[in-house]
Design a protein around this motif. Structure first.
Motif, PDB file in Angstrom:
ATOM      1  N   LEU A 136       0.817  -1.202   0.000  1.00 53.81           N
ATOM      2  CA  LEU A 136       0.000   0.000   0.000  1.00 53.81           C
ATOM      3  C   LEU A 136       0.857   1.259   0.000  1.00 53.81           C
ATOM      4  CD1 LEU A 136      -2.859  -0.978   2.472  1.00 53.81           C
ATOM      5  CD2 LEU A 136      -3.031  -0.648  -0.001  1.00 53.81           C
ATOM      6  N   GLY A 137       2.067   1.150   0.538  1.00 54.53           N
ATOM      7  CA  GLY A 137       2.959   2.296   0.586  1.00 54.53           C
ATOM      8  C   GLY A 137       3.403   2.769  -0.785  1.00 54.53           C
ATOM      9  N   THR A 138       3.251   1.912  -1.813  1.00 53.42           N
ATOM     10  CA  THR A 138       3.650   2.303  -3.169  1.00 53.42           C
ATOM     11  C   THR A 138       2.454   2.685  -4.041  1.00 53.42           C
ATOM     12  OG1 THR A 138       3.526   0.033  -4.023  1.00 53.42           O
ATOM     13  CG2 THR A 138       5.612   0.722  -3.029  1.00 53.42           C
ATOM     14  N   SER A 139       1.251   2.635  -3.492  1.00 54.13           N
ATOM     15  CA  SER A 139       0.054   2.894  -4.281  1.00 54.13           C
ATOM     16  C   SER A 139      -0.302   4.371  -4.285  1.00 54.13           C
ATOM     17  CB  SER A 139      -1.128   2.094  -3.720  1.00 54.13           C
ATOM     18  OG  SER A 139      -2.340   2.480  -4.333  1.00 54.13           O
ATOM     19  N   ALA A 140      -0.560   4.918  -5.462  1.00 55.68           N
ATOM     20  CA  ALA A 140      -0.991   6.315  -5.548  1.00 55.68           C
ATOM     21  C   ALA A 140      -2.397   6.491  -4.983  1.00 55.68           C
ATOM     22  CB  ALA A 140      -0.951   6.787  -7.002  1.00 55.68           C
ATOM     23  N   LEU A 141      -3.240   5.481  -5.142  1.00 55.27           N
ATOM     24  CA  LEU A 141      -4.615   5.571  -4.654  1.00 55.27           C
ATOM     25  C   LEU A 141      -4.754   5.157  -3.207  1.00 55.27           C
ATOM     26  CD1 LEU A 141      -6.612   4.213  -7.741  1.00 55.27           C
ATOM     27  CD2 LEU A 141      -6.181   6.591  -7.076  1.00 55.27           C
ATOM     28  N   GLY A 142      -3.746   4.456  -2.680  1.00 59.86           N
ATOM     29  CA  GLY A 142      -3.750   4.118  -1.262  1.00 59.86           C
ATOM     30  C   GLY A 142      -4.591   2.922  -0.874  1.00 59.86           C
ATOM     31  N   HIS A 143      -4.989   2.113  -1.841  1.00 61.56           N
ATOM     32  CA  HIS A 143      -5.744   0.914  -1.494  1.00 61.56           C
ATOM     33  C   HIS A 143      -5.513  -0.176  -2.536  1.00 61.56           C
ATOM     34  CE1 HIS A 143      -8.767   1.635  -4.651  1.00 61.56           C
ATOM     35  NE2 HIS A 143      -8.740   2.910  -4.286  1.00 61.56           N
ATOM     36  N   TYR A 144      -5.788  -1.405  -2.149  1.00 65.86           N
ATOM     37  CA  TYR A 144      -5.699  -2.538  -3.063  1.00 65.86           C
ATOM     38  C   TYR A 144      -6.756  -2.405  -4.164  1.00 65.86           C
ATOM     39  CZ  TYR A 144      -2.516  -5.956  -0.872  1.00 65.86           C
ATOM     40  OH  TYR A 144      -1.422  -6.631  -0.421  1.00 65.86           O
ATOM     41  N   GLY A 145      -6.458  -3.014  -5.298  1.00 73.58           N
ATOM     42  CA  GLY A 145      -7.464  -3.168  -6.321  1.00 73.58           C
ATOM     43  C   GLY A 145      -8.335  -4.379  -6.024  1.00 73.58           C
ATOM     44  N   THR A 146      -9.392  -4.533  -6.795  1.00 73.16           N
ATOM     45  CA  THR A 146     -10.258  -5.699  -6.671  1.00 73.16           C
ATOM     46  C   THR A 146     -10.158  -6.525  -7.948  1.00 73.16           C
ATOM     47  OG1 THR A 146     -12.222  -4.681  -7.661  1.00 73.16           O
ATOM     48  CG2 THR A 146     -11.855  -4.333  -5.283  1.00 73.16           C
ATOM     49  N   ALA A 147     -10.575  -7.777  -7.839  1.00 71.49           N
ATOM     50  CA  ALA A 147     -10.595  -8.633  -9.025  1.00 71.49           C
ATOM     51  C   ALA A 147     -11.497  -8.038 -10.102  1.00 71.49           C
ATOM     52  CB  ALA A 147     -11.060 -10.036  -8.644  1.00 71.49           C
ATOM     53  N   ASP A 148     -12.560  -7.368  -9.689  1.00 73.32           N
ATOM     54  CA  ASP A 148     -13.460  -6.744 -10.659  1.00 73.32           C
ATOM     55  C   ASP A 148     -12.799  -5.596 -11.412  1.00 73.32           C
ATOM     56  OD1 ASP A 148     -15.688  -8.394 -10.339  1.00 73.32           O
ATOM     57  OD2 ASP A 148     -16.443  -7.229  -8.642  1.00 73.32           O
ATOM     58  N   ASP A 149     -11.859  -4.901 -10.772  1.00 75.64           N
ATOM     59  CA  ASP A 149     -11.126  -3.842 -11.470  1.00 75.64           C
ATOM     60  C   ASP A 149     -10.387  -4.411 -12.678  1.00 75.64           C
ATOM     61  OD1 ASP A 149     -11.849  -1.823  -9.647  1.00 75.64           O
ATOM     62  OD2 ASP A 149     -10.140  -2.281  -8.337  1.00 75.64           O
ATOM     63  N   VAL A 150      -9.733  -5.535 -12.469  1.00 75.84           N
ATOM     64  CA  VAL A 150      -8.988  -6.178 -13.552  1.00 75.84           C
ATOM     65  C   VAL A 150      -9.953  -6.746 -14.587  1.00 75.84           C
ATOM     66  CG1 VAL A 150      -7.287  -7.951 -14.124  1.00 75.84           C
ATOM     67  CG2 VAL A 150      -7.143  -6.742 -11.930  1.00 75.84           C
ATOM     68  N   ALA A 151     -11.012  -7.389 -14.109  1.00 75.57           N
ATOM     69  CA  ALA A 151     -11.974  -8.023 -15.011  1.00 75.57           C
ATOM     70  C   ALA A 151     -12.653  -7.004 -15.919  1.00 75.57           C
ATOM     71  CB  ALA A 151     -13.018  -8.783 -14.200  1.00 75.57           C
ATOM     72  N   ALA A 152     -12.926  -5.815 -15.406  1.00 75.27           N
ATOM     73  CA  ALA A 152     -13.569  -4.786 -16.222  1.00 75.27           C
ATOM     74  C   ALA A 152     -12.676  -4.374 -17.384  1.00 75.27           C
ATOM     75  CB  ALA A 152     -13.911  -3.572 -15.359  1.00 75.27           C
ATOM     76  N   THR A 153     -11.371  -4.309 -17.138  1.00 76.96           N
ATOM     77  CA  THR A 153     -10.435  -3.977 -18.205  1.00 76.96           C
ATOM     78  C   THR A 153     -10.405  -5.075 -19.250  1.00 76.96           C
ATOM     79  OG1 THR A 153      -9.086  -2.677 -16.680  1.00 76.96           O
ATOM     80  CG2 THR A 153      -8.032  -3.405 -18.712  1.00 76.96           C
TER      81      THR A 153
END
Length: 249
Positions: free
Chosen positions: A207-224
């Motif tokens: 999380l320390g390297t994320s610009a958004l400050g949170h994990y992604g979800t499987a749905d985030d990847v699936a939508a792409t």
């Protein structure tokens, strides 16, 4: 994801589709109207659950056991899926494994497993798919943002395997252009799955390297993936799309 029905009449195969990102991809494609085959290794019960969910949506679905460490298993699954569902329009190379640790401490078995699953099965499965895929189809491979930026020690073997997918995708796009088949690579970052839970021991560092400050979800990847599989992806090929909340910025 795209509009409901935009993939009506299409047939998709998602490797490693019984859980996590793969299951989310299968659901998104099914909701868009595609008939979906998935492969699994050991999680037959989870695979059956995904098939049941897809069937309830009114699309056809099958699950095929295909351990990617067994040479020829994914190739056979491609042929089975195409035979049962009537051809193939979308291949999603999602199945993958991870092995972490210093190179000096990495055994040959780990090297063989990584190469067999993350590289060889992707290559041979894609080769088999091209024999049954209709013109205008899609090849979408799931990689990792670690192919672009190595954020910590112990990732050399895994990163090597995911970096290989970049070159494979770009070369494939050139080969398949005359058939109007696109080839693209989606690179997730830290994604909340059972393999890398958002509340796991390594989550804080990620999380320390994320610009958004949170994990992604499987749905985030699936939508792409669903966008690339649909009409909106018709003119996108040879491209790497990173879905990592800005970890690699």
């Amino acid at each position: 994801m795209g509009e409901r029905g935009q993939l009506a009449g299409a047939v998709a195969l998602v490797t490693g589709g019984s859980r996590g990102i793969g299951a989310a991809i299968a659901r998104h494609l099914g909701r868009a109207g595609a008939d979906v085959a998935i492969t699994y290794n050991t999680a037959a019960d989870l695979a059956s659950d995904v098939v049941a969910e897809l069937t309830a949506l009114g699309v056809r679905s099958v699950a095929v056991r295909a351990p990617a460490t067994e040479r020829g298993a994914v190739d056979a699954a491609v042929r089975t899926a195409a035979a049962e569902l009537g051809g193939l329009d979308v291949l999603v190379n999602n199945a993958g494994i991870a092995r972490y640790g210093p190179v000096a401490d990495t055994g040959d078995e780990d090297v063989d497993d990584i190469i067999d699953v993350n590289i060889r099965a992707v290559f041979t499965g894609t080769r088999a798919a091209l024999g049954v895929m209709r013109d205008g189809g899609r090849v979408i491979t799931i990689g990792s943002n670690l192919a672009d930026r190595v954020s910590s020690p112990g990732l050399a073997l895994y990163t090597m395997s995911k970096s290989a997918l970049v070159g494979f995708t770009r070369g494939l796009a050139r080969d398949l252009g005359p058939r109007r088949i696109t080839a693209n690579l989606v690179q997730p970052g830290s994604t909340d799955t059972d393999m890398n839970p958002a509340d796991g021991p390594g989550a804080a560092a990620q999380l320390g390297t994320s610009a958004l400050g949170h994990y992604g979800t499987a749905d985030d990847v699936a939508a792409t993936v669903a966008h690339l599989a649909g009409p909106g992806g018709a003119h996108i090929t040879g491209t790497v799309l990173t879905v990592d909340g800005g970890q690699n910025t």
